[in-house]
Design a protein around this motif. Sequence first.
Motif, PDB file in Angstrom:
ATOM      1  N   ILE A  86       0.815  -1.124   0.066  1.00 16.20           N
ATOM      2  CA  ILE A  86      -0.135   0.077   0.046  1.00 16.20           C
ATOM      3  C   ILE A  86       0.893   1.212   0.110  1.00 16.20           C
ATOM      4  O   ILE A  86       0.783   2.282  -0.525  1.00 16.20           O
ATOM      5  N   LEU A  87       2.158   1.336   0.855  1.00 18.10           N
ATOM      6  CA  LEU A  87       2.905   2.358   1.038  1.00 18.10           C
ATOM      7  C   LEU A  87       3.603   2.498  -0.299  1.00 18.10           C
ATOM      8  O   LEU A  87       3.634   3.659  -0.976  1.00 18.10           O
ATOM      9  N   THR A  88       4.099   1.505  -1.288  1.00 15.33           N
ATOM     10  CA  THR A  88       4.523   1.650  -2.332  1.00 15.33           C
ATOM     11  C   THR A  88       3.699   2.235  -3.416  1.00 15.33           C
ATOM     12  O   THR A  88       3.743   3.045  -4.232  1.00 15.33           O
ATOM     13  N   ALA A  89       2.106   1.879  -3.385  1.00 21.78           N
ATOM     14  CA  ALA A  89       1.282   2.369  -4.519  1.00 21.78           C
ATOM     15  C   ALA A  89       1.032   4.076  -3.922  1.00 21.78           C
ATOM     16  O   ALA A  89       1.062   4.694  -4.953  1.00 21.78           O
ATOM     17  N   ILE A  90       1.157   4.297  -2.784  1.00 21.17           N
ATOM     18  CA  ILE A  90       1.011   5.908  -2.454  1.00 21.17           C
ATOM     19  C   ILE A  90       2.131   6.615  -2.886  1.00 21.17           C
ATOM     20  O   ILE A  90       1.848   7.626  -3.468  1.00 21.17           O
ATOM     21  N   ILE A  91       3.350   6.028  -2.675  1.00 21.05           N
ATOM     22  CA  ILE A  91       4.592   6.624  -3.136  1.00 21.05           C
ATOM     23  C   ILE A  91       4.635   6.777  -4.681  1.00 21.05           C
ATOM     24  O   ILE A  91       4.727   8.001  -5.195  1.00 21.05           O
TER      25      ILE A  91
ATOM     26  N   PHE B 242       1.788   6.846  -6.669  1.00 24.77           N
ATOM     27  CA  PHE B 242       0.752   7.807  -6.860  1.00 24.77           C
ATOM     28  C   PHE B 242       1.248   9.192  -6.634  1.00 24.77           C
ATOM     29  O   PHE B 242       1.026  10.403  -7.522  1.00 24.77           O
ATOM     30  N   ILE B 243       2.089   9.557  -5.685  1.00 30.40           N
ATOM     31  CA  ILE B 243       2.352  10.942  -5.257  1.00 30.40           C
ATOM     32  C   ILE B 243       3.348  11.176  -6.259  1.00 30.40           C
ATOM     33  O   ILE B 243       3.472  12.440  -6.861  1.00 30.40           O
TER      34      ILE B 243
END
Length: 127
Positions: free
Chosen positions: A37-42, A44-45
Amino acid sequence: MSKSNFLLLLVIISLLTLIITDFFPGTEWYIQYGPFILTAIIIFIMAIFEKKEVESKKIESADEKRKRRNHFLVFFAFIWLIVMAMNIFVGEPEGNIFNIKNPAFWILMVILPLLSQFHYKKSTDGT
């Protein structure tokens, strides 16, 4: 380290964490799915703040395509070895997707990635 290599490394590490923690029942969900999830957020940002640069499309040579295909196959072979070793030495996972006794593993993790690497020529290509 380039941005693309950094993102690729993040995806690989989060995927390995997801696979390995599936073999240990009782692992909290945030430990198993958190890195992914953190990788997907990074990603996306980074996509939001990326500057739009006008680049001409590069035409990939046959050697570059072959090299990329070989990297893909080596990556999947590495994943297969990890999953099989974990099945043999640790035991069956919680989910069925990484269980080598389940046909879904062989279809989704082995057959489909291998089939995606074959290059089928269209009959309308003229070659």
